[in-house]
Design a protein around this motif. Structure first.
Motif, PDB file in Angstrom:
ATOM      1  N   LEU A  62       0.568  -2.996  55.119  1.00 49.90           N
ATOM      2  CA  LEU A  62       1.889  -3.440  54.667  1.00 49.90           C
ATOM      3  C   LEU A  62       2.864  -3.556  55.842  1.00 49.90           C
ATOM      4  N   ILE A  63       2.880  -2.544  56.686  1.00 49.57           N
ATOM      5  CA  ILE A  63       3.818  -2.545  57.817  1.00 49.57           C
ATOM      6  C   ILE A  63       3.528  -3.696  58.770  1.00 49.57           C
ATOM      7  N   PHE A  64       2.256  -3.859  59.114  1.00 50.28           N
ATOM      8  CA  PHE A  64       1.927  -4.864  60.129  1.00 50.28           C
ATOM      9  C   PHE A  64       1.845  -6.274  59.559  1.00 50.28           C
ATOM     10  N   LEU A  65       1.724  -6.383  58.246  1.00 52.84           N
ATOM     11  CA  LEU A  65       1.835  -7.708  57.637  1.00 52.84           C
ATOM     12  C   LEU A  65       3.250  -8.259  57.819  1.00 52.84           C
ATOM     13  N   ILE A  66       4.232  -7.398  57.674  1.00 55.30           N
ATOM     14  CA  ILE A  66       5.624  -7.809  57.889  1.00 55.30           C
ATOM     15  C   ILE A  66       5.834  -8.247  59.340  1.00 55.30           C
ATOM     16  N   LEU A  67       5.304  -7.465  60.285  1.00 50.91           N
ATOM     17  CA  LEU A  67       5.439  -7.818  61.698  1.00 50.91           C
ATOM     18  C   LEU A  67       4.708  -9.116  62.021  1.00 50.91           C
ATOM     19  N   SER A  68       3.549  -9.318  61.407  1.00 48.36           N
ATOM     20  CA  SER A  68       2.788 -10.539  61.622  1.00 48.36           C
ATOM     21  C   SER A  68       3.558 -11.762  61.133  1.00 48.36           C
ATOM     22  N   LEU A  69       4.209 -11.648  59.984  1.00 47.68           N
ATOM     23  CA  LEU A  69       4.987 -12.761  59.443  1.00 47.68           C
ATOM     24  C   LEU A  69       6.195 -13.074  60.334  1.00 47.68           C
ATOM     25  N   LEU A  70       6.789 -12.040  60.888  1.00 44.80           N
ATOM     26  CA  LEU A  70       7.916 -12.266  61.803  1.00 44.80           C
ATOM     27  C   LEU A  70       7.459 -13.048  63.035  1.00 44.80           C
ATOM     28  N   CYS A  71       6.283 -12.700  63.567  1.00 45.26           N
ATOM     29  CA  CYS A  71       5.756 -13.411  64.732  1.00 45.26           C
ATOM     30  C   CYS A  71       5.391 -14.855  64.389  1.00 45.26           C
ATOM     31  N   PHE A  72       4.958 -15.085  63.165  1.00 48.83           N
ATOM     32  CA  PHE A  72       4.574 -16.438  62.756  1.00 48.83           C
ATOM     33  C   PHE A  72       5.795 -17.339  62.563  1.00 48.83           C
ATOM     34  N   PHE A  73       6.844 -16.814  61.942  1.00 48.46           N
ATOM     35  CA  PHE A  73       8.006 -17.646  61.613  1.00 48.46           C
ATOM     36  C   PHE A  73       9.082 -17.659  62.702  1.00 48.46           C
ATOM     37  N   PHE A  74       9.090 -16.651  63.569  1.00 46.86           N
ATOM     38  CA  PHE A  74      10.137 -16.589  64.599  1.00 46.86           C
ATOM     39  C   PHE A  74       9.549 -16.356  65.997  1.00 46.86           C
ATOM     40  N   PRO A  75       8.517 -17.098  66.380  1.00 54.31           N
ATOM     41  CA  PRO A  75       7.872 -16.832  67.681  1.00 54.31           C
ATOM     42  C   PRO A  75       8.779 -17.138  68.878  1.00 54.31           C
ATOM     43  N   ARG A  76       9.558 -18.199  68.784  1.00 55.09           N
ATOM     44  CA  ARG A  76      10.406 -18.569  69.920  1.00 55.09           C
ATOM     45  C   ARG A  76      11.490 -17.518  70.155  1.00 55.09           C
ATOM     46  N   GLN A  77      12.075 -17.029  69.085  1.00 53.70           N
ATOM     47  CA  GLN A  77      13.125 -16.012  69.218  1.00 53.70           C
ATOM     48  C   GLN A  77      12.556 -14.732  69.829  1.00 53.70           C
ATOM     49  N   ILE A  78      11.326 -14.377  69.434  1.00 47.37           N
ATOM     50  CA  ILE A  78      10.706 -13.164  69.950  1.00 47.37           C
ATOM     51  C   ILE A  78      10.369 -13.314  71.436  1.00 47.37           C
ATOM     52  N   MET A  79       9.781 -14.442  71.806  1.00 47.74           N
ATOM     53  CA  MET A  79       9.383 -14.648  73.192  1.00 47.74           C
ATOM     54  C   MET A  79      10.591 -14.808  74.115  1.00 47.74           C
ATOM     55  N   SER A  80      11.706 -15.307  73.581  1.00 46.79           N
ATOM     56  CA  SER A  80      12.905 -15.472  74.414  1.00 46.79           C
ATOM     57  C   SER A  80      13.492 -14.130  74.839  1.00 46.79           C
ATOM     58  N   ILE A  81      13.163 -13.066  74.096  1.00 46.84           N
ATOM     59  CA  ILE A  81      13.612 -11.721  74.483  1.00 46.84           C
ATOM     60  C   ILE A  81      12.844 -11.239  75.711  1.00 46.84           C
ATOM     61  N   ILE A  82      11.586 -11.644  75.805  1.00 44.14           N
ATOM     62  CA  ILE A  82      10.697 -11.162  76.864  1.00 44.14           C
ATOM     63  C   ILE A  82      10.786 -12.015  78.123  1.00 44.14           C
ATOM     64  N   ILE A  83      10.831 -13.336  77.950  1.00 41.33           N
ATOM     65  CA  ILE A  83      10.809 -14.248  79.089  1.00 41.33           C
ATOM     66  C   ILE A  83      12.216 -14.411  79.633  1.00 41.33           C
ATOM     67  N   ASN A  84      12.398 -13.999  80.863  1.00 44.37           N
ATOM     68  CA  ASN A  84      13.711 -13.974  81.500  1.00 44.37           C
ATOM     69  C   ASN A  84      13.884 -15.184  82.409  1.00 44.37           C
ATOM     70  N   ASN A  85      14.763 -16.091  82.030  1.00 45.24           N
ATOM     71  CA  ASN A  85      15.130 -17.216  82.882  1.00 45.24           C
ATOM     72  C   ASN A  85      13.906 -17.922  83.470  1.00 45.24           C
ATOM     73  N   PRO A  86      13.022 -18.450  82.619  1.00 44.93           N
ATOM     74  CA  PRO A  86      11.838 -19.120  83.147  1.00 44.93           C
ATOM     75  C   PRO A  86      12.212 -20.342  83.975  1.00 44.93           C
ATOM     76  N   GLU A  87      11.348 -20.683  84.915  1.00 44.84           N
ATOM     77  CA  GLU A  87      11.630 -21.822  85.771  1.00 44.84           C
ATOM     78  C   GLU A  87      11.690 -23.120  84.979  1.00 44.84           C
ATOM     79  N   THR A  88      10.987 -23.164  83.857  1.00 48.00           N
ATOM     80  CA  THR A  88      10.991 -24.355  83.019  1.00 48.00           C
ATOM     81  C   THR A  88      10.928 -23.931  81.559  1.00 48.00           C
ATOM     82  N   PRO A  89      11.604 -24.664  80.661  1.00 45.09           N
ATOM     83  CA  PRO A  89      11.534 -24.329  79.225  1.00 45.09           C
ATOM     84  C   PRO A  89      10.115 -24.431  78.674  1.00 45.09           C
ATOM     85  N   GLU A  90       9.229 -25.115  79.400  1.00 46.87           N
ATOM     86  CA  GLU A  90       7.866 -25.286  78.928  1.00 46.87           C
ATOM     87  C   GLU A  90       7.158 -23.945  78.781  1.00 46.87           C
ATOM     88  N   LEU A  91       7.463 -22.994  79.652  1.00 51.00           N
ATOM     89  CA  LEU A  91       6.843 -21.672  79.569  1.00 51.00           C
ATOM     90  C   LEU A  91       7.194 -20.989  78.250  1.00 51.00           C
TER      91      LEU A  91
END
Length: 536
Positions: A114-143
């Motif tokens: 139950l817990i990780f199903l919720i986390l999995s759905l968040l990663c599926f529907f909001f992947p860009r928002q999640i990755m933008s927290i981790i990736i700091n000022n990439p040289e290109t938006p393609e990354l």
């Protein structure tokens, strides 16, 4: 196939023999799994090299890896909590579990899904928002776009990973070491098969897809063995009234937070590396996996059978037994780990060139991985002690202490990365990793004395002898390596021959010096070989 430790209620010699047999079998099993991972890296490097596509994949993979490797893998909180609790509850491992134990298992599995199903759905529907927290000022938006794309494909792995951690713990509790240690190779096989069929692509779709398929294969491989033990899954929502479940959560959550905090160190590294040159994070990942090949094999072979033994000895209040097996386990790890360290120092560039330098993986990538590997390998001794001490804390049902230490380490990690990344680039991150590992290991060693008197003085003297033998073997091996390069030169065949000779030469010097210095772990090995020879 089933690998069993000797019954802990028997005498010490039989315990030791059972432990050694289990360690050897686990070493063989994990070696095969590591080989599969090594072949996966060769295939991935051939198709993607050290590029923006591989960077994006390895950025995205760290999120499902948190569940698959860190939380659910060997030493992870799901595995550790399951072993610590179930090894004390199960009275007869030869029989099917009692109804209360089966209910605890089902409650834990339901809760995890139950817990990780919720986390999995968040990663599926909001992947860009999640990755933008981790990736700091990439040289290109393609990354960022590619990383979000890969994360969406791999999001189902979060649910599967939480279940894998529970299955791993149950199987290890029942002393079934084959499947838990060989099943991670399924992820590697999934990647290899998909990439070889698809022959790669330009955006890493098949790389992410193969990873997800491999994770599903890993779950399928473990499930029958768990059901055979009597733990067929039946949803249970007894979250509040089950006393044993509450005890499990009391151990799990601090351990979960501790492992998550530890993984935050990786996210900190990702944050600082995302602004570096293309391929830097991929090179760091390759270097870390090369490091983990021998060191992870060594740790798993020794600590997997030791951890359930620690838990039972603590439950029996046999602190002499705990002290004996802890110092023997740590000493053995350091003895072998020190040889691995000098070997990596000498042959790392040749080995990387032979293994990876083809296709999209060029000589510049080889040099980058080699430099990173040097700094990471300096952490071998504190690394093995840190992991050993952490498991001993868990055996005392204390996961809070490693958690608090991990928090301090993350804060220090941010500071060190800030200071070292600008002058040293990705090598600064590798150096900070080694310094943090050393701090973590030393701190846990000091805090462990509040639980049990280990006898560090004797261990420290032995470590000094081991380091002396290592230094002598390194000087001789490195001198030979330099002379070989000047006189003989390099080719693929000559490189393989050189590595083989260096391995034999340094091992011979290391063993002879250890014998002269009377390092006890070598004597133990010699006595066992002589005993086996006499029996034969």
């Amino acid at each position: 196939m089933e690998i069993k430790l000797a019954n802990e209620c028997e005498n010490a010699p039989k315990k030791g023999e059972g432990l050694l047999r289990a360690a050897w079998w686990i070493a063989v099993i994990i070696f095969l799994s590591k080989v599969a991972g090594f072949l996966r890296d060769i295939v991935v490097a051939n198709f993607y090299g050290a590029s923006i596509v591989s960077d994006a994949y390895f950025f995205a993979y760290q999120i499902p890896a948190l569940v698959i490797v860190i939380l659910g893998g060997v030493g992870g909180p799901f595995h550790s909590a399951t072993v610590a609790v179930f090894s004390k509850l199960v009275k007869d491992f030869s029989k099917k579990p009692e109804p209360e134990i089966k209910k605890l298992f089902n409650t834990f599995e339901t809760f995890s899904i139950l817990i990780f199903l919720i986390l999995s759905l968040l990663c599926f529907f909001f992947p860009r928002q999640i990755m933008s927290i981790i990736i700091n000022n990439p040289e290109t938006p393609e990354l960022l776009n590619l990383a979000a794309y890969h994360l969406k494909i791999m999001s189902p792995m979060l649910v599967m990973g939480s279940v894998l951690g529970l299955y791993y713990g149950i199987l290890v509790t029942y002393k079934h070491f084959l499947l838990p240690n060989i099943s991670p190779s399924m992820v590697s096989f999934g990647i290899i098969i998909v990439l070889l069929i698809a022959k790669g692509d330009n955006n890493g779709f098949y790389l992410a897809l193969g990873t997800t398929i491999g994770c599903f294969m890993q779950l399928i491989v473990q499930s029958p063995a768990v059901r055979h033990l009597g733990y067929g899954f039946k949803p249970s929502f007894d979250f509040l009234k089950n006393k044993n479940f509450n005890e499990l959560l009391e151990l799990l959550f601090p351990a979960f937070l501790s492992s998550t905090i530890g993984q935050l160190g990786v996210y900190v590294d990702m944050f600082f590396s995302s602004g570096l040159k293309e391929g830097a994070w991929t090179a760091f990942g390759f270097a870390n996996r090369i490091f983990q090949f021998p060191v992870g094999l060594l740790l798993s072979a020794i600590l997997v059978p030791l951890f359930p033994l620690f838990s039972r000895l603590v439950a029996q209040k046999d602190f002499d037994g705990v002290r004996h097996y802890f110092t023997k386990g740590v000493g053995s790890l350091i003895f072998v780990g020190s040889y691995l360290m000098i070997l990596i120092f000498i042959i790392r560039t040749d080995a990387i060139r032979i293994a990876l330098e083809r296709g999209a993986f060029n000589s510049e990538a080889t040099l980058m991985v080699s430099e990173i590997l040097f700094f990471i390998s300096l952490s071998i001794i504190p690394y093995v002690f840190r992991d050993s001490a952490t498991r001993l804390f868990y055996s005392f049902n204390d996961s809070k202490t490693p958690f608090y230490v991990a928090i301090v380490c993350i804060l220090l990690k941010v500071i060190l990365n800030s200071l070292l990344v600008k002058p040293f680039g990705i090598n600064g991150i590798a150096l900070s990793t080694t310094l943090i590992t050393a701090f973590n290991g030393i701190t846990l060693a000091l805090l462990l004395r509040k639980k049990i008197s280990i006898g560090y003085r004797k261990l420290f003297k032995t470590v000094l002898k081991i380091l002396t033998a290592s230094a002598i073997a390194f000087v001789i091996g490195d001198t030979f390596s330099v002379l070989w390069d000047k006189i003989v030169g390099y080719s693929l065949v000559l490189g393989i021959i050189k590595i083989f000779i260096v391995m034999i030469l340094t091992l011979a010097v290391y063993l002879i010096t250890s014998f002269v210095l009377r390092i006890e772990y070598l004597k133990d090995l010699k006595d066992r070989i002589e005993a086996k020879w006499k029996k034969a």
